[in-house]
Scaffold this active site. Sequence first.
Site, PDB file in Angstrom:
ATOM      1  N   SER A 192      28.748 -26.454 -13.060  1.00  0.00           N
ATOM      2  CA  SER A 192      27.531 -26.053 -13.765  1.00  0.00           C
ATOM      3  C   SER A 192      26.602 -27.262 -13.867  1.00  0.00           C
ATOM      4  CB  SER A 192      27.917 -25.544 -15.148  1.00  0.00           C
ATOM      5  OG  SER A 192      26.799 -25.569 -15.982  1.00  0.00           O
ATOM      6  N   SER A 193      25.313 -26.987 -13.992  1.00  0.00           N
ATOM      7  CA  SER A 193      24.340 -28.087 -14.032  1.00  0.00           C
ATOM      8  C   SER A 193      24.495 -28.964 -15.278  1.00  0.00           C
ATOM      9  CB  SER A 193      22.912 -27.535 -13.958  1.00  0.00           C
ATOM     10  OG  SER A 193      22.674 -26.637 -15.021  1.00  0.00           O
ATOM     11  N   CYS A 194      25.293 -28.515 -16.260  1.00  0.00           N
ATOM     12  CA  CYS A 194      25.481 -29.331 -17.470  1.00  0.00           C
ATOM     13  C   CYS A 194      26.379 -30.534 -17.220  1.00  0.00           C
ATOM     14  CB  CYS A 194      26.031 -28.490 -18.611  1.00  0.00           C
ATOM     15  SG  CYS A 194      27.714 -27.967 -18.341  1.00  0.00           S
TER      16      CYS A 194
ATOM     17  N   TYR B  93      33.069 -28.722 -21.999  1.00  0.00           N
ATOM     18  CA  TYR B  93      33.017 -27.911 -20.770  1.00  0.00           C
ATOM     19  C   TYR B  93      32.614 -28.793 -19.589  1.00  0.00           C
ATOM     20  CZ  TYR B  93      30.857 -24.017 -17.995  1.00  0.00           C
ATOM     21  OH  TYR B  93      30.476 -23.106 -17.038  1.00  0.00           O
TER      22      TYR B  93
ATOM     23  N   LYS C 254      34.515 -29.642 -16.044  1.00  0.00           N
ATOM     24  CA  LYS C 254      33.885 -29.351 -14.742  1.00  0.00           C
ATOM     25  C   LYS C 254      33.776 -30.620 -13.886  1.00  0.00           C
ATOM     26  CE  LYS C 254      33.045 -24.893 -15.097  1.00  0.00           C
ATOM     27  NZ  LYS C 254      33.709 -23.931 -14.196  1.00  0.00           N
TER      28      LYS C 254
ATOM     29  N   HIS D 123      24.780 -16.368 -22.820  1.00  0.00           N
ATOM     30  CA  HIS D 123      23.687 -17.279 -22.489  1.00  0.00           C
ATOM     31  C   HIS D 123      22.362 -16.639 -22.909  1.00  0.00           C
ATOM     32  CE1 HIS D 123      26.845 -18.756 -19.692  1.00  0.00           C
ATOM     33  NE2 HIS D 123      26.344 -19.916 -20.039  1.00  0.00           N
TER      34      HIS D 123
HETATM   35  N1  LIG Z   1      27.130 -17.720 -16.237  1.00  0.00           N
HETATM   36  C1  LIG Z   1      26.437 -18.805 -15.956  1.00  0.00           C
HETATM   37  O1  LIG Z   1      25.250 -18.953 -16.359  1.00  0.00           O
HETATM   38  C2  LIG Z   1      27.032 -19.882 -15.121  1.00  0.00           C
HETATM   39  C3  LIG Z   1      28.323 -19.827 -14.631  1.00  0.00           C
HETATM   40  N2  LIG Z   1      28.826 -20.842 -13.870  1.00  0.00           N
HETATM   41  C4  LIG Z   1      30.201 -20.840 -13.387  1.00  0.00           C
HETATM   42  O2  LIG Z   1      30.521 -19.653 -12.691  1.00  0.00           O
HETATM   43  C5  LIG Z   1      31.896 -19.311 -12.912  1.00  0.00           C
HETATM   44  C6  LIG Z   1      32.004 -17.871 -13.383  1.00  0.00           C
HETATM   45  O3  LIG Z   1      31.204 -17.654 -14.533  1.00  0.00           O
HETATM   46  P1  LIG Z   1      30.839 -16.177 -15.049  1.00  0.00           P
HETATM   47  O4  LIG Z   1      31.135 -15.189 -13.986  1.00  0.00           O
HETATM   48  O5  LIG Z   1      29.496 -16.268 -15.642  1.00  0.00           O
HETATM   49  O6  LIG Z   1      31.885 -15.990 -16.229  1.00  0.00           O
HETATM   50  P2  LIG Z   1      32.576 -14.642 -16.768  1.00  0.00           P
HETATM   51  O7  LIG Z   1      32.976 -14.922 -18.165  1.00  0.00           O
HETATM   52  O8  LIG Z   1      31.706 -13.467 -16.491  1.00  0.00           O
HETATM   53  O9  LIG Z   1      33.866 -14.526 -15.851  1.00  0.00           O
HETATM   54  C7  LIG Z   1      34.906 -15.454 -15.939  1.00  0.00           C
HETATM   55  C8  LIG Z   1      36.132 -14.879 -15.294  1.00  0.00           C
HETATM   56  O10 LIG Z   1      37.175 -15.841 -15.456  1.00  0.00           O
HETATM   57  C9  LIG Z   1      38.387 -15.133 -15.655  1.00  0.00           C
HETATM   58  N3  LIG Z   1      39.281 -15.913 -16.509  1.00  0.00           N
HETATM   59  C10 LIG Z   1      38.981 -16.571 -17.667  1.00  0.00           C
HETATM   60  N4  LIG Z   1      40.101 -17.109 -18.182  1.00  0.00           N
HETATM   61  C11 LIG Z   1      41.115 -16.772 -17.338  1.00  0.00           C
HETATM   62  C12 LIG Z   1      42.521 -17.016 -17.342  1.00  0.00           C
HETATM   63  N5  LIG Z   1      43.110 -17.724 -18.312  1.00  0.00           N
HETATM   64  N6  LIG Z   1      43.263 -16.499 -16.337  1.00  0.00           N
HETATM   65  C13 LIG Z   1      42.685 -15.774 -15.362  1.00  0.00           C
HETATM   66  N7  LIG Z   1      41.375 -15.522 -15.287  1.00  0.00           N
HETATM   67  C14 LIG Z   1      40.597 -16.008 -16.285  1.00  0.00           C
HETATM   68  C15 LIG Z   1      38.027 -13.833 -16.359  1.00  0.00           C
HETATM   69  O11 LIG Z   1      38.966 -12.872 -15.926  1.00  0.00           O
HETATM   70  P3  LIG Z   1      39.208 -11.416 -16.628  1.00  0.00           P
HETATM   71  O12 LIG Z   1      37.880 -10.723 -16.562  1.00  0.00           O
HETATM   72  O13 LIG Z   1      40.225 -10.774 -15.771  1.00  0.00           O
HETATM   73  O14 LIG Z   1      39.634 -11.699 -18.035  1.00  0.00           O
HETATM   74  C16 LIG Z   1      36.602 -13.576 -15.881  1.00  0.00           C
HETATM   75  O15 LIG Z   1      36.587 -12.597 -14.890  1.00  0.00           O
HETATM   76  C17 LIG Z   1      32.433 -20.335 -13.898  1.00  0.00           C
HETATM   77  O16 LIG Z   1      33.101 -21.358 -13.208  1.00  0.00           O
HETATM   78  C18 LIG Z   1      31.197 -20.898 -14.543  1.00  0.00           C
HETATM   79  O17 LIG Z   1      31.393 -22.208 -14.976  1.00  0.00           O
HETATM   80  C19 LIG Z   1      28.048 -21.926 -13.543  1.00  0.00           C
HETATM   81  C20 LIG Z   1      26.779 -22.030 -13.981  1.00  0.00           C
HETATM   82  C21 LIG Z   1      26.170 -21.035 -14.826  1.00  0.00           C
HETATM   83  C1  LIG Z   2      24.910 -22.492 -18.119  1.00  0.00           C
HETATM   84  C2  LIG Z   2      24.879 -23.440 -19.282  1.00  0.00           C
HETATM   85  O1  LIG Z   2      24.854 -22.704 -20.498  1.00  0.00           O
HETATM   86  C3  LIG Z   2      24.919 -23.441 -21.714  1.00  0.00           C
HETATM   87  O2  LIG Z   2      23.867 -24.300 -21.875  1.00  0.00           O
HETATM   88  P1  LIG Z   2      22.438 -23.807 -22.272  1.00  0.00           P
HETATM   89  O3  LIG Z   2      21.606 -23.688 -21.062  1.00  0.00           O
HETATM   90  O4  LIG Z   2      21.912 -24.705 -23.337  1.00  0.00           O
HETATM   91  O5  LIG Z   2      22.788 -22.372 -22.893  1.00  0.00           O
HETATM   92  P2  LIG Z   2      22.088 -21.053 -23.386  1.00  0.00           P
HETATM   93  O6  LIG Z   2      21.728 -20.197 -22.233  1.00  0.00           O
HETATM   94  O7  LIG Z   2      23.013 -20.457 -24.378  1.00  0.00           O
HETATM   95  O8  LIG Z   2      20.756 -21.542 -24.144  1.00  0.00           O
HETATM   96  C4  LIG Z   2      19.630 -22.026 -23.489  1.00  0.00           C
HETATM   97  C5  LIG Z   2      18.505 -22.275 -24.464  1.00  0.00           C
HETATM   98  O9  LIG Z   2      18.040 -21.007 -24.968  1.00  0.00           O
HETATM   99  C6  LIG Z   2      17.942 -21.070 -26.390  1.00  0.00           C
HETATM  100  N1  LIG Z   2      18.041 -19.704 -26.947  1.00  0.00           N
HETATM  101  C7  LIG Z   2      17.024 -19.059 -27.578  1.00  0.00           C
HETATM  102  N2  LIG Z   2      17.445 -17.876 -28.033  1.00  0.00           N
HETATM  103  C8  LIG Z   2      18.759 -17.760 -27.643  1.00  0.00           C
HETATM  104  C9  LIG Z   2      19.700 -16.724 -27.838  1.00  0.00           C
HETATM  105  O10 LIG Z   2      19.453 -15.680 -28.428  1.00  0.00           O
HETATM  106  N3  LIG Z   2      20.943 -16.930 -27.289  1.00  0.00           N
HETATM  107  C10 LIG Z   2      21.243 -18.074 -26.593  1.00  0.00           C
HETATM  108  N4  LIG Z   2      22.499 -18.192 -26.055  1.00  0.00           N
HETATM  109  N5  LIG Z   2      20.358 -19.088 -26.436  1.00  0.00           N
HETATM  110  C11 LIG Z   2      19.122 -18.917 -26.946  1.00  0.00           C
HETATM  111  C12 LIG Z   2      19.041 -22.023 -26.786  1.00  0.00           C
HETATM  112  O11 LIG Z   2      18.847 -22.528 -28.103  1.00  0.00           O
HETATM  113  C13 LIG Z   2      18.890 -23.104 -25.703  1.00  0.00           C
HETATM  114  O12 LIG Z   2      17.834 -23.972 -26.023  1.00  0.00           O
HETATM  115  C14 LIG Z   2      26.128 -24.290 -21.796  1.00  0.00           C
HETATM  116  O13 LIG Z   2      27.167 -23.509 -22.135  1.00  0.00           O
HETATM  117  C15 LIG Z   2      26.371 -25.091 -20.548  1.00  0.00           C
HETATM  118  O14 LIG Z   2      27.709 -25.443 -20.520  1.00  0.00           O
HETATM  119  C16 LIG Z   2      26.003 -24.417 -19.269  1.00  0.00           C
HETATM  120  O15 LIG Z   2      26.519 -24.728 -18.222  1.00  0.00           O
END
Ligand SMILES: NC(=O)C1=CN([C@@H]2O[C@H](COP(=O)(O)OP(=O)(O)OC[C@H]3O[C@@H](n4cnc5c(N)ncnc54)[C@H](OP(=O)(O)O)[C@@H]3O)[C@@H](O)[C@H]2O)C=CC1
Ligand SMILES: C[C@H]1O[C@H](OP(=O)(O)OP(=O)(O)OC[C@H]2O[C@@H](n3cnc4c(=O)[nH]c(N)nc43)[C@H](O)[C@@H]2O)[C@@H](O)[C@@H](O)C1=O
Length: 317
Positions: A109-111, A138, A142, A181
């Site tokens: 992730s970009s974080c 996190y 990563k 998010h």
């Molecule tokens: N969402 C975002 O904005 C971003 C996501 N990413 C990366 O993309 C990847 C996927 O994220 P995303 O799809 O959003 O996340 P989700 O929460 O939608 O999906 C995560 C998946 O991980 C599986 N999982 C979690 N814990 C376990 C475990 N203990 N054993 C087996 N499987 C597990 C879950 O399986 P099950 O459903 O079967 O429980 C689930 O399907 C991650 O690596 C994340 O860091 C990167 C940048 C941004």
């Molecule tokens: C993908 C990325 O996601 C996370 O980082 P983040 O970008 O800061 O996450 P976010 O999407 O939750 O928030 C973005 C911004 O938005 C604002 N904000 C406003 N209103 C709401 C609101 O209602 N909900 C949420 N969640 N945020 C809100 C919030 O206050 C912040 O300023 C990390 O987990 C990090 O680990 C990571 O990888």
Amino acid sequence: MDIKQLKVYIAGHRGMVGAAIWRELEAKGYARLIGKTSGELDLRNQNEVRAFFNEVQPDVVIDAAARVGGILANDTYPYQFLMDNLQIQNNLIDASYANGVSKFIFLGSSCIYPKLASQPLKEEYLLTGSLEPTNEWYAIAKIAGVKACEAIKRQYGKDYLALMPTNLYGPFDNFDLNTSHVLPAMIRKFHEAKIQGNLPVTLWGSGTPMREFLHVKDLARAVLFAVEGELKESLYNVGTGKDLTIRSLAETIQGVVGHRGEIIWDSSKPDGTPRKLLDVSRMASEGWQAEIALEEGISKTYEWFKENSEQIKEVQF
Ligand SMILES: NC(=O)C1=CN([C@@H]2O[C@H](COP(=O)(O)OP(=O)(O)OC[C@H]3O[C@@H](n4cnc5c(N)ncnc54)[C@H](OP(=O)(O)O)[C@@H]3O)[C@@H](O)[C@H]2O)C=CC1
Ligand SMILES: C[C@H]1O[C@H](OP(=O)(O)OP(=O)(O)OC[C@H]2O[C@@H](n3cnc4c(=O)[nH]c(N)nc43)[C@H](O)[C@@H]2O)[C@@H](O)[C@@H](O)C1=O
């Protein structure tokens, strides 16, 4: 051998990202996709993971399994975000190496980049400064995954690499208002406020932080590109290269949803990192770029949300 006959294990295939990768590969004719739910295989358990790899012997592994959440979840559950992610990725990477998996794609992730690094963020800025405190747990997990892939590539010459996506969104996102998010949270908040008569919507922080958003279908295309190509480096940013303020995002989503009420900013909630715009030139030099414009992606995701509102995912810890 026809690459589409390779056994591809997509860890986390039911998540937003894993499901999008599954759809992308299936549509392109990959015939031997493998997926296990966390109930069937807990990836934190090393013995279970080793037994699974010994039995299945995948050729390619895509790690889209992780403990994932928005800013508040990251800040509230530091131990789970650190430890679950370390265990999941260590077990997957080590079992892949031990079983001769030829290609491993790790999703970070970009974080991972320093909180106050110059913008846009280049891959080489990794480990040049302190992390954003709300998600350092996190991010540290990563970074360890990125480095594990880099170490295997360097020491054994294997095609193990890490893709660093920016903030993602799309179908099957998590719409739980405490753990999600920002983008799915805003879709849900504006939609629910609209149907209740345009009630005010409360958003978090100041609205001034900037974020970049990539539709999950674009990320799935990038993963397919990495599966089929020979990418030279071990770390690639994946994004659009464009960002906007959280306030502008709110106004865009408010417009798409058609909400006509007030927006209140709750300053008791964290802003997080001020900006994390990715430099996407490394992926572009390999021949990949994003295609889905933000407003189009938001509109499609809102349509998906309305059609699936009975069964939207709410991830609780
Ligand atoms: N969402 C975002 O904005 C971003 C996501 N990413 C990366 O993309 C990847 C996927 O994220 P995303 O799809 O959003 O996340 P989700 O929460 O939608 O999906 C995560 C998946 O991980 C599986 N999982 C979690 N814990 C376990 C475990 N203990 N054993 C087996 N499987 C597990 C879950 O399986 P099950 O459903 O079967 O429980 C689930 O399907 C991650 O690596 C994340 O860091 C990167 C940048 C941004
Ligand atoms: C993908 C990325 O996601 C996370 O980082 P983040 O970008 O800061 O996450 P976010 O999407 O939750 O928030 C973005 C911004 O938005 C604002 N904000 C406003 N209103 C709401 C609101 O209602 N909900 C949420 N969640 N945020 C809100 C919030 O206050 C912040 O300023 C990390 O987990 C990090 O680990 C990571 O990888």
